[in-house]
Design a protein around this motif. Structure first.
Motif, PDB file in Angstrom:
ATOM      1  N   TYR A  51      19.948   2.905   7.694  1.00  0.00           N
ATOM      2  CA  TYR A  51      21.241   2.391   7.238  1.00  0.00           C
ATOM      3  C   TYR A  51      21.720   1.262   8.141  1.00  0.00           C
ATOM      4  CZ  TYR A  51      25.853   2.697   5.006  1.00  0.00           C
ATOM      5  OH  TYR A  51      26.991   2.424   4.283  1.00  0.00           O
ATOM      6  N   GLN A  56      19.854  -2.082   7.830  1.00  0.00           N
ATOM      7  CA  GLN A  56      20.069  -2.801   6.578  1.00  0.00           C
ATOM      8  C   GLN A  56      21.500  -3.303   6.426  1.00  0.00           C
ATOM      9  OE1 GLN A  56      19.300  -1.373   2.118  1.00  0.00           O
ATOM     10  NE2 GLN A  56      17.581  -0.997   3.463  1.00  0.00           N
ATOM     11  N   SER A  57      22.430  -2.607   7.059  1.00  0.00           N
ATOM     12  CA  SER A  57      23.850  -2.954   6.910  1.00  0.00           C
ATOM     13  C   SER A  57      24.245  -4.111   7.827  1.00  0.00           C
ATOM     14  CB  SER A  57      24.717  -1.727   7.239  1.00  0.00           C
ATOM     15  OG  SER A  57      26.084  -2.063   7.176  1.00  0.00           O
ATOM     16  N   LEU A  61      17.049   2.191   0.484  1.00  0.00           N
ATOM     17  CA  LEU A  61      17.896   1.036   0.207  1.00  0.00           C
ATOM     18  C   LEU A  61      19.332   1.518   0.043  1.00  0.00           C
ATOM     19  CD1 LEU A  61      15.380  -0.173  -2.375  1.00  0.00           C
ATOM     20  CD2 LEU A  61      16.155  -1.757  -0.617  1.00  0.00           C
ATOM     21  N   THR A  84      20.524  -5.842  -2.026  1.00  0.00           N
ATOM     22  CA  THR A  84      21.421  -5.216  -1.039  1.00  0.00           C
ATOM     23  C   THR A  84      22.129  -6.271  -0.192  1.00  0.00           C
ATOM     24  OG1 THR A  84      19.770  -5.074   0.746  1.00  0.00           O
ATOM     25  CG2 THR A  84      19.786  -3.296  -0.877  1.00  0.00           C
ATOM     26  N   GLN A  85      21.672  -7.501  -0.296  1.00  0.00           N
ATOM     27  CA  GLN A  85      22.171  -8.574   0.575  1.00  0.00           C
ATOM     28  C   GLN A  85      23.040  -9.549  -0.205  1.00  0.00           C
ATOM     29  OE1 GLN A  85      18.342  -9.907   1.890  1.00  0.00           O
ATOM     30  NE2 GLN A  85      18.044  -8.194   3.273  1.00  0.00           N
ATOM     31  N   ASN A 118      23.531   0.552  -0.965  1.00  0.00           N
ATOM     32  CA  ASN A 118      24.483  -0.332  -1.645  1.00  0.00           C
ATOM     33  C   ASN A 118      23.747  -1.451  -2.386  1.00  0.00           C
ATOM     34  OD1 ASN A 118      26.169   0.226   1.361  1.00  0.00           O
ATOM     35  ND2 ASN A 118      26.884   1.076  -0.564  1.00  0.00           N
ATOM     36  N   VAL A 119      23.006  -1.008  -3.398  1.00  0.00           N
ATOM     37  CA  VAL A 119      22.172  -1.918  -4.189  1.00  0.00           C
ATOM     38  C   VAL A 119      22.943  -2.350  -5.435  1.00  0.00           C
ATOM     39  CG1 VAL A 119      19.899  -2.250  -5.205  1.00  0.00           C
ATOM     40  CG2 VAL A 119      20.204  -0.532  -3.400  1.00  0.00           C
ATOM     41  N   TYR A 120      23.112  -3.663  -5.617  1.00  0.00           N
ATOM     42  CA  TYR A 120      23.867  -4.210  -6.744  1.00  0.00           C
ATOM     43  C   TYR A 120      22.892  -4.609  -7.853  1.00  0.00           C
ATOM     44  CZ  TYR A 120      28.028  -4.231  -3.813  1.00  0.00           C
ATOM     45  OH  TYR A 120      29.090  -3.845  -3.020  1.00  0.00           O
ATOM     46  N   GLU A 156      26.721  -0.697  -8.834  1.00  0.00           N
ATOM     47  CA  GLU A 156      26.338  -0.480  -7.433  1.00  0.00           C
ATOM     48  C   GLU A 156      25.778   0.931  -7.233  1.00  0.00           C
ATOM     49  OE1 GLU A 156      28.188  -0.513  -2.888  1.00  0.00           O
ATOM     50  OE2 GLU A 156      29.513  -0.602  -4.627  1.00  0.00           O
TER      51      GLU A 156
END
Length: 243
Positions: A42, A45-46, A79, A222-223, A81-83, A94
């Motif tokens: 987490y 990736q965050s 992964l 995620t970005q 918070n994948v949009y 999300e």
């Protein structure tokens, strides 16, 4: 004659010692927790700091769940918070957490509640009972079904490879939950580790190469920018205003 000033100095010295010791322990604990966060899936990736995560109830819950996922011996990629794009170009759904592993794709919807939870897969709304009051929220199974629908539209790998996993944090008490569909699970925080262990007995659905390919394909989602996140929030607000 006994010097009364000595009686005052001693308590002050003890108090100062306790304060310094407490600050030292808190500092060391904070350093350890911050380091652990940075080394977690987490944290890597965050873009948010550990202190920012702690002050956000939803993000804090996702991070705590991710710690349990990290500890699982399943071969996996995570992964957060994948949009996922929907029909309209500027519209997204999300997903809190996606775990891609040899057993398939696990789509997690993490919920932060503190009371008794009641709900059925068929209900439109579920109920949280807290301090004698009832609060209602949208059925998370339906919510996650929507996530999986758009994720499969994007990936086109077969619906049988997905598992819908609804997770509740440790402060929630799952009192009466009814689930009928296969590959749909509602799990309390303290049951997640056992659930993941049991999943190892399932047949493999993805190879190591496929895991890496899917991860690399979804990672850019995620970005997203702050503007894209705000657009997502605005779209949700408009949707509920219509209802």
């Amino acid at each position: 004659m006994y010097d009364i000033s000595k009686r005052r100095v001693f308590p002050i010295f003890v108090f100062a010692y306790v304060v310094v010791f407490t600050v030292l322990i808190v500092g060391i604990t904070a350093y350890i927790e911050n380091t652990k966060y940075k080394n977690s899936s987490y944290g890597k990736q965050s873009t948010r700091s550990f202190w920012n995560i702690l002050n956000d109830k939803g993000a804090r819950g996702e991070y705590r769940m991710s710690e349990l996922l990290d500890k699982s011996s399943l071969e996996k990629k995570l992964l957060f918070n994948v949009y996922i794009p929907k029909k309209k170009e500027d519209d997204t759904t999300e997903i809190d957490i996606i775990m891609i592993c040899t057993k398939g794709i696990y789509v997690l919807e993490n919920k932060n509640y503190s009371g008794w939870i009641f709900g059925s897969e068929k209900d439109r709304r579920w109920c949280e009972t807290l301090n004698g009051k009832k609060y209602f929220f949208y059925n998370p199974i339906r919510q996650n079904n929507t996530h999986i629908k758009y994720l499969e539209k994007l990936l086109q790998i077969g619906e049988e490879k997905y598992t819908s996993l609804i997770t509740f944090n440790s402060s929630a008490n799952l009192k009466k939950i009814t689930v009928e569909s296969e590959n749909v699970y509602v799990i309390a925080y303290n049951s997640l580790s056992k659930f993941l262990k049991n999943e190892k007995a399932k047949p493999d659905r993805l190879t190591s190469e496929e895991i890496n390919q899917l991860y690399e394909r979804l990672l850019p989602l995620t970005q997203v920018t702050k503007a894209q996140k705000q657009q997502h929030i605005d779209n949700i607000k408009k949707k509920y205003q219509k209802h």
